[in-house]
Design a protein around this motif. Structure first.
Motif, PDB file in Angstrom:
ATOM      1  N   PRO A 196       0.833  -1.211   0.000  1.00 43.85           N
ATOM      2  CA  PRO A 196       0.000   0.000   0.000  1.00 43.85           C
ATOM      3  C   PRO A 196       0.859   1.248   0.000  1.00 43.85           C
ATOM      4  O   PRO A 196       1.979   1.261   0.513  1.00 43.85           O
ATOM      5  N   ALA A 197       0.324   2.301  -0.607  1.00 43.81           N
ATOM      6  CA  ALA A 197       0.999   3.606  -0.649  1.00 43.81           C
ATOM      7  C   ALA A 197      -0.075   4.675  -0.579  1.00 43.81           C
ATOM      8  O   ALA A 197      -0.626   5.078  -1.603  1.00 43.81           O
ATOM      9  N   GLY A 198      -0.424   5.115   0.630  1.00 39.55           N
ATOM     10  CA  GLY A 198      -1.507   6.070   0.793  1.00 39.55           C
ATOM     11  C   GLY A 198      -2.820   5.448   0.356  1.00 39.55           C
ATOM     12  O   GLY A 198      -3.176   4.352   0.787  1.00 39.55           O
ATOM     13  N   ALA A 199      -3.541   6.133  -0.539  1.00 40.33           N
ATOM     14  CA  ALA A 199      -4.790   5.598  -1.059  1.00 40.33           C
ATOM     15  C   ALA A 199      -4.556   4.622  -2.205  1.00 40.33           C
ATOM     16  O   ALA A 199      -5.496   4.002  -2.693  1.00 40.33           O
ATOM     17  N   GLY A 200      -3.310   4.496  -2.638  1.00 42.92           N
ATOM     18  CA  GLY A 200      -2.994   3.644  -3.772  1.00 42.92           C
ATOM     19  C   GLY A 200      -2.097   2.489  -3.391  1.00 42.92           C
ATOM     20  O   GLY A 200      -2.153   1.966  -2.277  1.00 42.92           O
ATOM     21  N   ALA A 201      -1.251   2.087  -4.342  1.00 43.73           N
ATOM     22  CA  ALA A 201      -0.349   0.968  -4.119  1.00 43.73           C
ATOM     23  C   ALA A 201       0.866   1.134  -5.005  1.00 43.73           C
ATOM     24  O   ALA A 201       0.854   1.900  -5.979  1.00 43.73           O
ATOM     25  N   ARG A 202       1.920   0.434  -4.651  1.00 48.13           N
ATOM     26  CA  ARG A 202       3.094   0.388  -5.519  1.00 48.13           C
ATOM     27  C   ARG A 202       3.516  -1.060  -5.693  1.00 48.13           C
ATOM     28  O   ARG A 202       3.313  -1.894  -4.810  1.00 48.13           O
ATOM     29  N   ILE A 203       4.090  -1.346  -6.843  1.00 48.19           N
ATOM     30  CA  ILE A 203       4.568  -2.677  -7.179  1.00 48.19           C
ATOM     31  C   ILE A 203       6.080  -2.596  -7.319  1.00 48.19           C
ATOM     32  O   ILE A 203       6.595  -1.781  -8.090  1.00 48.19           O
ATOM     33  N   LEU A 204       6.792  -3.428  -6.570  1.00 50.47           N
ATOM     34  CA  LEU A 204       8.245  -3.358  -6.502  1.00 50.47           C
ATOM     35  C   LEU A 204       8.866  -4.717  -6.786  1.00 50.47           C
ATOM     36  O   LEU A 204       8.225  -5.753  -6.646  1.00 50.47           O
ATOM     37  N   VAL A 205      10.144  -4.688  -7.154  1.00 46.75           N
ATOM     38  CA  VAL A 205      10.906  -5.895  -7.476  1.00 46.75           C
ATOM     39  C   VAL A 205      12.121  -5.969  -6.564  1.00 46.75           C
ATOM     40  O   VAL A 205      12.707  -4.947  -6.226  1.00 46.75           O
ATOM     41  N   GLY A 206      12.508  -7.155  -6.190  1.00 50.79           N
ATOM     42  CA  GLY A 206      13.687  -7.361  -5.359  1.00 50.79           C
ATOM     43  C   GLY A 206      13.305  -8.165  -4.144  1.00 50.79           C
ATOM     44  O   GLY A 206      12.810  -9.278  -4.250  1.00 50.79           O
ATOM     45  N   GLU A 207      13.540  -7.604  -2.962  1.00 51.89           N
ATOM     46  CA  GLU A 207      13.111  -8.184  -1.707  1.00 51.89           C
ATOM     47  C   GLU A 207      12.547  -7.074  -0.848  1.00 51.89           C
ATOM     48  O   GLU A 207      12.981  -5.919  -0.956  1.00 51.89           O
ATOM     49  N   ILE A 208      11.596  -7.394   0.021  1.00 50.73           N
ATOM     50  CA  ILE A 208      10.978  -6.375   0.845  1.00 50.73           C
ATOM     51  C   ILE A 208      12.053  -5.620   1.647  1.00 50.73           C
ATOM     52  O   ILE A 208      12.930  -6.223   2.243  1.00 50.73           O
ATOM     53  N   ALA A 247      14.352  -3.962   0.259  1.00 55.88           N
ATOM     54  CA  ALA A 247      15.532  -3.813  -0.606  1.00 55.88           C
ATOM     55  C   ALA A 247      15.143  -3.963  -2.067  1.00 55.88           C
ATOM     56  O   ALA A 247      15.576  -4.901  -2.742  1.00 55.88           O
ATOM     57  N   PRO A 248      14.286  -3.065  -2.582  1.00 60.68           N
ATOM     58  CA  PRO A 248      13.927  -3.144  -4.009  1.00 60.68           C
ATOM     59  C   PRO A 248      15.137  -2.856  -4.888  1.00 60.68           C
ATOM     60  O   PRO A 248      16.068  -2.162  -4.469  1.00 60.68           O
ATOM     61  N   ARG A 249      15.118  -3.383  -6.101  1.00 58.37           N
ATOM     62  CA  ARG A 249      16.231  -3.147  -7.028  1.00 58.37           C
ATOM     63  C   ARG A 249      15.703  -3.166  -8.449  1.00 58.37           C
ATOM     64  O   ARG A 249      14.646  -3.753  -8.723  1.00 58.37           O
ATOM     65  N   PRO A 250      16.410  -2.541  -9.362  1.00 52.84           N
ATOM     66  CA  PRO A 250      15.966  -2.558 -10.760  1.00 52.84           C
ATOM     67  C   PRO A 250      16.154  -3.937 -11.381  1.00 52.84           C
ATOM     68  O   PRO A 250      17.156  -4.602 -11.141  1.00 52.84           O
ATOM     69  N   LEU A 251      15.166  -4.367 -12.148  1.00 57.85           N
ATOM     70  CA  LEU A 251      15.235  -5.635 -12.862  1.00 57.85           C
ATOM     71  C   LEU A 251      14.381  -5.503 -14.105  1.00 57.85           C
ATOM     72  O   LEU A 251      13.233  -5.068 -14.031  1.00 57.85           O
ATOM     73  N   ALA A 252      14.934  -5.868 -15.236  1.00 60.14           N
ATOM     74  CA  ALA A 252      14.209  -5.741 -16.500  1.00 60.14           C
ATOM     75  C   ALA A 252      13.100  -6.777 -16.568  1.00 60.14           C
ATOM     76  O   ALA A 252      13.349  -7.985 -16.562  1.00 60.14           O
ATOM     77  N   LEU A 253      11.853  -6.296 -16.616  1.00 60.57           N
ATOM     78  CA  LEU A 253      10.696  -7.169 -16.714  1.00 60.57           C
ATOM     79  C   LEU A 253      10.015  -6.983 -18.064  1.00 60.57           C
ATOM     80  O   LEU A 253      10.033  -5.896 -18.624  1.00 60.57           O
ATOM     81  N   HIS A 254       9.398  -8.037 -18.547  1.00 68.18           N
ATOM     82  CA  HIS A 254       8.724  -8.007 -19.844  1.00 68.18           C
ATOM     83  C   HIS A 254       7.302  -8.531 -19.692  1.00 68.18           C
ATOM     84  O   HIS A 254       7.026  -9.387 -18.861  1.00 68.18           O
ATOM     85  N   GLY A 255       6.412  -8.004 -20.529  1.00 65.59           N
ATOM     86  CA  GLY A 255       5.045  -8.486 -20.549  1.00 65.59           C
ATOM     87  C   GLY A 255       4.275  -8.224 -19.269  1.00 65.59           C
ATOM     88  O   GLY A 255       3.414  -9.015 -18.893  1.00 65.59           O
ATOM     89  N   ALA A 256       4.584  -7.123 -18.589  1.00 68.99           N
ATOM     90  CA  ALA A 256       3.939  -6.846 -17.303  1.00 68.99           C
ATOM     91  C   ALA A 256       2.445  -6.587 -17.474  1.00 68.99           C
ATOM     92  O   ALA A 256       2.026  -5.865 -18.375  1.00 68.99           O
ATOM     93  N   LYS A 257       1.642  -7.188 -16.577  1.00 69.92           N
ATOM     94  CA  LYS A 257       0.193  -6.995 -16.586  1.00 69.92           C
ATOM     95  C   LYS A 257      -0.281  -6.762 -15.156  1.00 69.92           C
ATOM     96  O   LYS A 257       0.130  -7.471 -14.232  1.00 69.92           O
ATOM     97  N   ILE A 258      -1.141  -5.774 -14.984  1.00 69.84           N
ATOM     98  CA  ILE A 258      -1.774  -5.506 -13.694  1.00 69.84           C
ATOM     99  C   ILE A 258      -3.271  -5.706 -13.877  1.00 69.84           C
ATOM    100  O   ILE A 258      -3.869  -5.135 -14.791  1.00 69.84           O
ATOM    101  N   LEU A 259      -3.861  -6.519 -13.011  1.00 64.52           N
ATOM    102  CA  LEU A 259      -5.281  -6.840 -13.144  1.00 64.52           C
ATOM    103  C   LEU A 259      -6.033  -6.521 -11.855  1.00 64.52           C
ATOM    104  O   LEU A 259      -5.567  -6.859 -10.752  1.00 64.52           O
ATOM    105  N   ALA A 260      -7.183  -5.889 -12.006  1.00 63.33           N
ATOM    106  CA  ALA A 260      -8.077  -5.662 -10.874  1.00 63.33           C
ATOM    107  C   ALA A 260      -8.804  -6.964 -10.546  1.00 63.33           C
ATOM    108  O   ALA A 260      -8.729  -7.947 -11.292  1.00 63.33           O
TER     109      ALA A 260
END
Length: 206
Positions: A32-44, A46-59
C-alpha cells in the motif's frame, strides 16, 4: 509467443533450494501507498531494478489496470476494489526464464495467476498454493514483513500453510516453483529452465 516444450508436472521447490543454486531470491510484491499501491521488485525493504517483460496488472474484476512503469516499479494512485494481481517475466540468469506473479489482498478465495497462494476463506490466515487452478503443496513458504520479522512456513498434511500475524505491518508470503525438465522458447530465444515465483501480500492493521 511462449512455447513449453514439455507438458511436465510442476516441481514446487523451496526458495532456499533455488538460492542454493546461485539464483537471487528476487520477487515482485505489492504494497500500500496512501490511497494507492506500488509494485516493486527485489526483496521487501531492498527493491532493485530488474528488467521485466510483458507486465500486466489486473483488478479483481479481471480488467487491466493502466499504470506506466517507472523502471522496475509501478505506482497506482488509486487501487480498484478487491485484490490486485500482477504478472511479468524476466531472464533471471543466462538460460533461465523467470515468471513473477504477485497478488495483494485476501478477499478472493480463487486463484487468478498461474502460481498463487490463496486464502481458504476470505480474510483468513490459512492458505493453499494453486498451479493453474489446481491445488498443490509447497515445500515451504517464506514470510517477510516490513517490520523485519521473517518466518518459514511448512505445509500441513493437506498442503495448506497457516500464518500467525502478531506484528502490525506488511506481510509478504513468497513461494517458488520450477518446471520439472521444462524448457521454453520466448521471442525466438530458448530457455533451458523455467521458474515461477509468486507472492501474496497484505497489511495487518495497527
Amino acid at each position: 509467443m511462449i512455447l513449453f516444450k514439455h507438458a511436465a508436472r510442476v516441481a514446487v521447490a523451496a526458495l532456499a533450494l533455488l538460492a542454493a543454486s546461485g539464483a537471487r531470491a528476487d520477487y515482485v510484491w505489492i504494497e500500500p501507498a496512501g490511497a494507492g499501491a506500488r509494485i516493486l521488485v527485489g526483496e521487501i525493504g531492498a527493491p532493485r531494478p530488474l528488467a521485466l517483460h510483458g507486465a500486466k496488472i489486473l483488478a479483481a474484476s479481471g480488467k487491466a489496470v493502466d499504470a506506466p512503469a517507472q523502471g522496475a516499479r509501478w505506482d497506482l494512485p488509486v487501487v480498484p476494489p478487491g485484490d490486485l494481481r500482477f504478472s511479468a517475466r524476466a531472464e533471471a540468469v543466462a538460460g533461465t526464464l523467470e515468471f513473477l506473479h504477485a497478488r495483494s489482498g485476501r478477499h478472493d478465495t480463487r486463484a487468478g495467476n498461474d502460481l498463487e497462494l490463496v486464502p481458504t476463506q476470505r480474510g483468513g490466515s490459512t492458505f493453499r498454493l494453486f498451479w493453474k487452478g489446481e491445488a498443490v503443496s509447497a515445500s515451504q513458504v517464506r514470510v517477510s514483513t516490513s517490520a523485519g520479522w521473517n518466518k518459514t512456513l511448512r505445509p500441513a498434511e493437506d498442503g495448506s500453510v497457516t500464518l500467525d500475524t502478531p506484528i502490525p505491518g506488511l506481510y509478504v508470503l513468497v513461494v517458488s516453483a520450477r518446471m520439472d525438465g521444462g524448457a521454453a522458447v520466448v521471442d525466438g530465444k530458448r530457455y533451458n529452465e523455467v521458474r515461477h515465483t509468486a507472492t501474496l501480500s497484505f497489511w495487518e492493521g495497527e
